[in-house]
Scaffold this active site. Sequence first.
Site, short mmCIF file in Angstrom:
data_model
loop_
_atom_site.label_atom_id
_atom_site.label_comp_id
_atom_site.label_asym_id
_atom_site.label_seq_id
_atom_site.Cartn_x
_atom_site.Cartn_y
_atom_site.Cartn_z
N CYS A 1 1.13 11.29 -47.73
CA CYS A 1 0.66 11.35 -49.12
C CYS A 1 1.45 12.40 -49.90
O CYS A 1 1.77 12.21 -51.05
CB CYS A 1 -0.83 11.64 -49.16
SG CYS A 1 -1.28 13.09 -48.20
N GLU B 1 -9.08 11.52 -52.01
CA GLU B 1 -7.77 12.12 -51.73
C GLU B 1 -6.76 10.98 -51.81
O GLU B 1 -6.72 10.13 -50.93
CB GLU B 1 -7.75 12.74 -50.32
CG GLU B 1 -8.75 13.85 -50.11
CD GLU B 1 -8.48 15.07 -50.97
OE1 GLU B 1 -7.30 15.34 -51.28
OE2 GLU B 1 -9.45 15.74 -51.36
P1 NAD Z 1 -5.63 2.08 -48.77
O1 NAD Z 1 -6.18 2.54 -50.06
O2 NAD Z 1 -5.02 0.75 -48.69
O3 NAD Z 1 -6.74 2.12 -47.62
C1 NAD Z 1 -7.52 3.28 -47.38
C2 NAD Z 1 -8.83 2.85 -46.78
O4 NAD Z 1 -9.58 2.16 -47.78
C3 NAD Z 1 -8.71 1.88 -45.61
O5 NAD Z 1 -9.68 2.20 -44.63
C4 NAD Z 1 -9.02 0.54 -46.24
O6 NAD Z 1 -9.54 -0.40 -45.32
C5 NAD Z 1 -10.07 0.93 -47.26
N1 NAD Z 1 -10.24 0.01 -48.38
C6 NAD Z 1 -9.41 -0.95 -48.82
N2 NAD Z 1 -9.92 -1.56 -49.91
C7 NAD Z 1 -11.08 -0.93 -50.18
C8 NAD Z 1 -12.06 -1.05 -51.20
N3 NAD Z 1 -11.94 -1.96 -52.18
N4 NAD Z 1 -13.12 -0.23 -51.19
C9 NAD Z 1 -13.25 0.72 -50.24
N5 NAD Z 1 -12.36 0.88 -49.23
C10 NAD Z 1 -11.28 0.07 -49.21
O7 NAD Z 1 -4.61 3.24 -48.31
P2 NAD Z 1 -3.71 3.25 -47.02
O8 NAD Z 1 -2.66 2.22 -47.22
O9 NAD Z 1 -4.53 3.23 -45.79
O10 NAD Z 1 -3.09 4.72 -47.12
C11 NAD Z 1 -1.99 5.00 -47.89
C12 NAD Z 1 -2.40 5.66 -49.19
O11 NAD Z 1 -3.24 6.77 -48.92
C13 NAD Z 1 -1.22 6.24 -49.93
O12 NAD Z 1 -1.39 6.03 -51.31
C14 NAD Z 1 -1.31 7.72 -49.59
O13 NAD Z 1 -0.66 8.55 -50.52
C15 NAD Z 1 -2.77 7.93 -49.58
N6 NAD Z 1 -3.11 9.12 -48.81
C16 NAD Z 1 -3.59 10.23 -49.45
C17 NAD Z 1 -3.87 11.39 -48.73
C18 NAD Z 1 -4.36 12.65 -49.39
O14 NAD Z 1 -4.78 13.58 -48.70
N7 NAD Z 1 -4.32 12.76 -50.71
C19 NAD Z 1 -3.67 11.40 -47.35
C20 NAD Z 1 -3.19 10.24 -46.74
C21 NAD Z 1 -2.92 9.10 -47.48
#
Ligand code: NAD
Length: 482
Positions: A285, A251
Amino acid sequence: MEIKRYQNYIGSSWKDSSNSRVVQIKSPCDGTVVSEIADSNTDDVNEAVTEAKRAFYEEDWAFNPRLRATVLSKWAIKMRENFDMLVERLSLESGKPLNEARIEINNAIGYMEYSSASARTLYGTNTSVNENSMNIMVREPVGVVVGIEPWNYPITLMVRDSIPALAAGNSLIIKPATQTSGVSMEVIKLLNDIPELPKGICNAITGPGHIVGPAFSEHPDVDMVTMTGGLDTGKDIMRRAAGTMKKVSLELGGKSANVVFADCDWQKALTFCSQAIFSNAGQTCTAASRLVIDEKIADKFLAELVEIAENIKPGYCLDPETTMGPVSSESQMNKILNYTEEAKEYSECLTGGHRYLENDCDQGYFIAPTIFLNPPVNSPIVQEEIFGPVLVVQTFKTEEKAVELANCTRYGLASGVWSQDLNTVMRVSRKLRSGNVWVNSYNRFFPECETGGYKESGSDRASGIDGFLKYTEIKNIAMDYS
Ligand code: NAD
């Protein structure tokens, strides 16, 4: 302010990370330390996966839907009993105003209740093609699932996107986002009071995403990774997971558009267009970070929207007067300010476009609500997810152009359509390339209904029946009784 310390939860025991190190979580409102969490590494990942795998095969869970429903329903009740504590910790770690934190915890409880109910609905199908055979299609859990969570709605999304894995009979390891790990662990701690949960079925470890995340994605004993977060993270997970062909459910981000026609319900459209970008400081998001509006009404609509934006009150999260919190970190604030500074060179800034320092906000990461008018379609603020309170306005003359503008990015998460004409609404809704289309409303989510992204906004769906069944495999048991 008491600094709370959180450990990992592996095999139903609380323990420090293997290196005993901790990470401090600072409030984005003023930089004070509010929590300390375990700084986990690949050893902790391996321990959690070993335990989750053992539990999946040995404990009474995968074949016991009634037990699963009982545990999840008790968990929802525990969340309700601890509502105020969860709201305060969420507010402190994320910086979101108390009212937004209340809405989030309330929504999370609703998703937990839905998962509890769905646990008892795992039906299969059967078919026969001749008189001496019967094929039974059984739904079975995938195995060990890892749920990687974001910080923007950390509790709602942990429950919405990962808990259905438990409902479907999997064992689960949750990896919260670092910024909001404390409040996530508070939710996990509620399991201490649910003795029916078998040991090792639900685990949680904290730590840096770039270390812990790849270790999970590549681990041969992890059967599925579900992640809610940014596009680049999603791509990294997909690439690494390919090595072991594990299932991946993503997502991801968006650059969603509210499409406003001249015959809209004016006041309702104004209110929702403002909330759709400025609530949670734009860190949603599905935030409608673009307003695609009929040029006939644009001047008047924008004048009123600017007034609403200028009356928003950024401030400290626990102050009941606050109507907008900070963005999540200093680096995120600087990234947003880079976008807005650059955009001023190619677009008219109607309001904001700077750091917000009044109302004792100078120690935090606050951005003034910002609106830009008609930047070029290929410019960064139109195409890229900024994840802050920055609205881009694009005007149109014809319905065809409105649809073209709404679909003009690589994302396809959500859209809004504002018109009182049913024909316009239906024509446009069907042409929008996004997983959600809200008609005369915005950001309305229902646990019973699917949500998710077209194009680069993700794969799969969250919530609803699909958000549950994605955590299953289908086994065809073919009987021959000739
Ligand atoms: P992010 O991608 O930076 O982090 C998400 C999670 O992934 C965190 O727990 C992080 O520690 C982990 N992570 C980081 N690097 C990783 C890797 N290489 N492999 C696996 N996991 C890793 O996102 P964020 O800053 O926490 O959230 C914001 C983003 O999330 C925005 O782009 C937003 O649009 C999206 N988002 C989408 C939805 C949806 O339902 N589509 C909902 C909420 C947020």
